[in-house]
Design a protein around this motif. Sequence first.
Motif, PDB file in Angstrom:
ATOM      1  N   MET A 199       0.823  -1.800  -0.181  1.00  0.00           N
ATOM      2  CA  MET A 199      -0.170  -0.315  -0.105  1.00  0.00           C
ATOM      3  C   MET A 199       0.332   1.071  -0.045  1.00  0.00           C
ATOM      4  N   SER A 200       2.473   1.017   0.496  1.00  0.00           N
ATOM      5  CA  SER A 200       2.938   2.411   0.352  1.00  0.00           C
ATOM      6  C   SER A 200       3.478   2.966  -0.918  1.00  0.00           C
ATOM      7  N   GLY A 201       3.642   1.481  -1.748  1.00  0.00           N
ATOM      8  CA  GLY A 201       3.778   1.926  -3.343  1.00  0.00           C
ATOM      9  C   GLY A 201       5.968   0.889  -3.033  1.00  0.00           C
ATOM     10  N   SER A 202       6.222   0.249  -1.943  1.00  0.00           N
ATOM     11  CA  SER A 202       7.228  -0.382  -2.102  1.00  0.00           C
ATOM     12  C   SER A 202       7.877  -1.441  -2.557  1.00  0.00           C
ATOM     13  N   SER A 203       8.641  -1.839  -3.004  1.00  0.00           N
ATOM     14  CA  SER A 203       9.031  -3.113  -3.234  1.00  0.00           C
ATOM     15  C   SER A 203       8.826  -4.313  -2.321  1.00  0.00           C
ATOM     16  N   GLN A 204       8.766  -4.252  -0.608  1.00  0.00           N
ATOM     17  CA  GLN A 204       9.308  -5.165  -0.402  1.00  0.00           C
ATOM     18  C   GLN A 204       7.271  -5.689   0.140  1.00  0.00           C
ATOM     19  N   GLY A 205       6.738  -5.811  -1.235  1.00  0.00           N
ATOM     20  CA  GLY A 205       5.483  -6.541  -0.601  1.00  0.00           C
ATOM     21  C   GLY A 205       5.204  -7.800  -0.990  1.00  0.00           C
ATOM     22  N   LEU A 206       3.966  -7.577  -1.785  1.00  0.00           N
ATOM     23  CA  LEU A 206       3.602  -8.776  -2.414  1.00  0.00           C
ATOM     24  C   LEU A 206       3.877  -9.654  -3.079  1.00  0.00           C
ATOM     25  N   GLN A 207       5.238  -9.300  -3.224  1.00  0.00           N
ATOM     26  CA  GLN A 207       6.256  -9.751  -4.778  1.00  0.00           C
ATOM     27  C   GLN A 207       7.193 -10.726  -3.698  1.00  0.00           C
ATOM     28  N   LYS A 208       7.730 -10.433  -2.880  1.00  0.00           N
ATOM     29  CA  LYS A 208       7.622 -12.125  -1.237  1.00  0.00           C
ATOM     30  C   LYS A 208       7.878 -12.713  -1.564  1.00  0.00           C
ATOM     31  N   ILE A 209       6.266 -13.109  -1.691  1.00  0.00           N
ATOM     32  CA  ILE A 209       5.684 -14.220  -2.311  1.00  0.00           C
ATOM     33  C   ILE A 209       5.973 -15.371  -3.180  1.00  0.00           C
ATOM     34  N   LEU A 210       5.911 -14.182  -4.157  1.00  0.00           N
ATOM     35  CA  LEU A 210       6.633 -14.701  -5.742  1.00  0.00           C
ATOM     36  C   LEU A 210       7.589 -15.345  -5.621  1.00  0.00           C
ATOM     37  N   GLU A 211       8.653 -14.717  -4.316  1.00  0.00           N
ATOM     38  CA  GLU A 211      10.041 -15.132  -4.340  1.00  0.00           C
ATOM     39  C   GLU A 211      10.577 -16.093  -3.581  1.00  0.00           C
ATOM     40  N   ARG A 212       9.229 -16.274  -3.031  1.00  0.00           N
ATOM     41  CA  ARG A 212       9.452 -17.334  -1.573  1.00  0.00           C
ATOM     42  C   ARG A 212      10.291 -16.597  -0.202  1.00  0.00           C
ATOM     43  N   THR A 213      10.580 -15.723  -0.522  1.00  0.00           N
ATOM     44  CA  THR A 213      11.785 -15.188   0.709  1.00  0.00           C
ATOM     45  C   THR A 213      10.530 -14.696   2.215  1.00  0.00           C
ATOM     46  N   VAL A 214       9.811 -15.551   1.771  1.00  0.00           N
ATOM     47  CA  VAL A 214       8.651 -15.745   3.223  1.00  0.00           C
ATOM     48  C   VAL A 214       8.545 -16.588   4.195  1.00  0.00           C
ATOM     49  N   VAL A 215       8.922 -17.645   3.826  1.00  0.00           N
ATOM     50  CA  VAL A 215       8.599 -19.499   4.094  1.00  0.00           C
ATOM     51  C   VAL A 215      10.081 -19.432   4.577  1.00  0.00           C
ATOM     52  N   PRO A 216       9.468 -19.696   6.592  1.00  0.00           N
ATOM     53  CA  PRO A 216      10.707 -19.330   7.597  1.00  0.00           C
ATOM     54  C   PRO A 216      10.934 -21.138   7.492  1.00  0.00           C
ATOM     55  N   ARG A 217      11.613 -21.714   8.217  1.00  0.00           N
ATOM     56  CA  ARG A 217      11.922 -23.181   8.675  1.00  0.00           C
ATOM     57  C   ARG A 217      12.940 -23.218  10.360  1.00  0.00           C
ATOM     58  N   PRO A 218      11.584 -22.670  11.043  1.00  0.00           N
ATOM     59  CA  PRO A 218      11.948 -22.344  12.133  1.00  0.00           C
ATOM     60  C   PRO A 218      12.566 -23.911  13.038  1.00  0.00           C
ATOM     61  N   THR A 219      13.504 -23.692  14.110  1.00  0.00           N
ATOM     62  CA  THR A 219      14.082 -24.712  14.723  1.00  0.00           C
ATOM     63  C   THR A 219      13.574 -24.840  16.637  1.00  0.00           C
ATOM     64  N   GLY A 220      12.685 -23.925  16.123  1.00  0.00           N
ATOM     65  CA  GLY A 220      12.097 -23.498  18.192  1.00  0.00           C
ATOM     66  C   GLY A 220      11.300 -22.013  18.271  1.00  0.00           C
ATOM     67  N   PRO A 221      10.076 -21.715  18.806  1.00  0.00           N
ATOM     68  CA  PRO A 221      10.002 -20.614  18.959  1.00  0.00           C
ATOM     69  C   PRO A 221      10.871 -18.876  19.190  1.00  0.00           C
ATOM     70  N   ILE A 222      10.646 -18.345  19.163  1.00  0.00           N
ATOM     71  CA  ILE A 222      11.317 -16.739  19.494  1.00  0.00           C
ATOM     72  C   ILE A 222      11.423 -17.378  20.653  1.00  0.00           C
ATOM     73  N   GLU A 223      12.633 -17.115  20.692  1.00  0.00           N
ATOM     74  CA  GLU A 223      13.368 -16.681  22.184  1.00  0.00           C
ATOM     75  C   GLU A 223      13.736 -15.626  23.075  1.00  0.00           C
ATOM     76  N   ILE A 224      13.454 -14.764  23.378  1.00  0.00           N
ATOM     77  CA  ILE A 224      14.397 -13.940  24.616  1.00  0.00           C
ATOM     78  C   ILE A 224      15.053 -14.106  25.097  1.00  0.00           C
ATOM     79  N   VAL A 225      16.400 -13.392  24.615  1.00  0.00           N
ATOM     80  CA  VAL A 225      17.364 -14.327  24.880  1.00  0.00           C
ATOM     81  C   VAL A 225      17.917 -13.837  26.205  1.00  0.00           C
ATOM     82  N   SER A 226      18.162 -12.702  26.620  1.00  0.00           N
ATOM     83  CA  SER A 226      18.635 -11.770  27.302  1.00  0.00           C
ATOM     84  C   SER A 226      18.202 -10.258  27.876  1.00  0.00           C
TER      85      SER A 226
END
Length: 211
Positions: free
Chosen positions: A43-70
Motif C-alpha cells: 500500500m506504500s508503493g514499496s518493492s518489499q510487498g507481495l512479490q516476496k511471496i512470488l520470490e519465496r522469501t517469506v517461508v521460515p524454517r523454524p527450529t524452535g519458538p522465538i526466544e528472548i535470550v536476555s
Amino acid sequence: MNNATVEIQLSELQDLVCQALVGLGLSPDDAKIVQEVLLYAEMSGSSQGLQKILERTVVPRPTGPIEIVSRNGAAVRINGNQNSGMAVCVKAADEAIERAEQSGIAIVTTHNTSTSTGAIGYYAERMAKAGMIGVVMAGSGKVMAPAGGIDPVFGTNPIAVAVPAGDEPVVLDMATSGTALFEVIRAARHGRMIAPGLAINSAGDPAIDPD
C-alpha cells in the motif's frame, strides 16, 4: 506480458494473502503478521510487498519458538530460532515499546531468522504509533560493490526512522544503496529497465538491464 488489472477489496486481499502464506507453510498467527507487513509495503508503493511471496522469501524454517535470550534493563536480545524475520521483528518492536515505557529508551537486537524482514518502516511506524521515536536498522547479503570495485562487498543495509506527528507518524524507510534490491527484482519481473546510475554488471560497466 498481460498488463490487465483487477480490482479487489482490501479485506479480500488480506484473506487471500493469509491463505497463500498458510499454504506455503506458515502458521496462521505468523501468516497474519506477515500479511500485515507485506500489505503495509504494498500500500506504500514499496518493492518489499507481495512479490516476496512470488520470490519465496517469506517461508521460515523454524527450529524452535522465538526466544528472548536476555533482558538487561533497556537492552533486549532475541534469538529468532529461524522463524520468520517479520514475526521476530514485530516481537522486537513490541519489546522495544515496553522497555522504553519503563526506561525511557530501549535497544532490541535480533538474530538467527530465516526470512526477509520486509519493509522495516513497518516496525519503526509501529513504535511511533505507540508514542516513541522508532529507529530500525537491518543488515543484508552482499550485493553492492565499493566505489571502483566490481565484487559485491556491502549489503543494501536499510534504515528506517519514524517520529510521532499528529494523526500519522512521519516515516523514512530507505536502502543505503542507490535502489533497493527488490526494486531491481520487480523491474526484471515486469520486463522493464532500471534507471541509469543504479547498477553495474559483472564487468563493472553501467547497467540498466535488471537481469
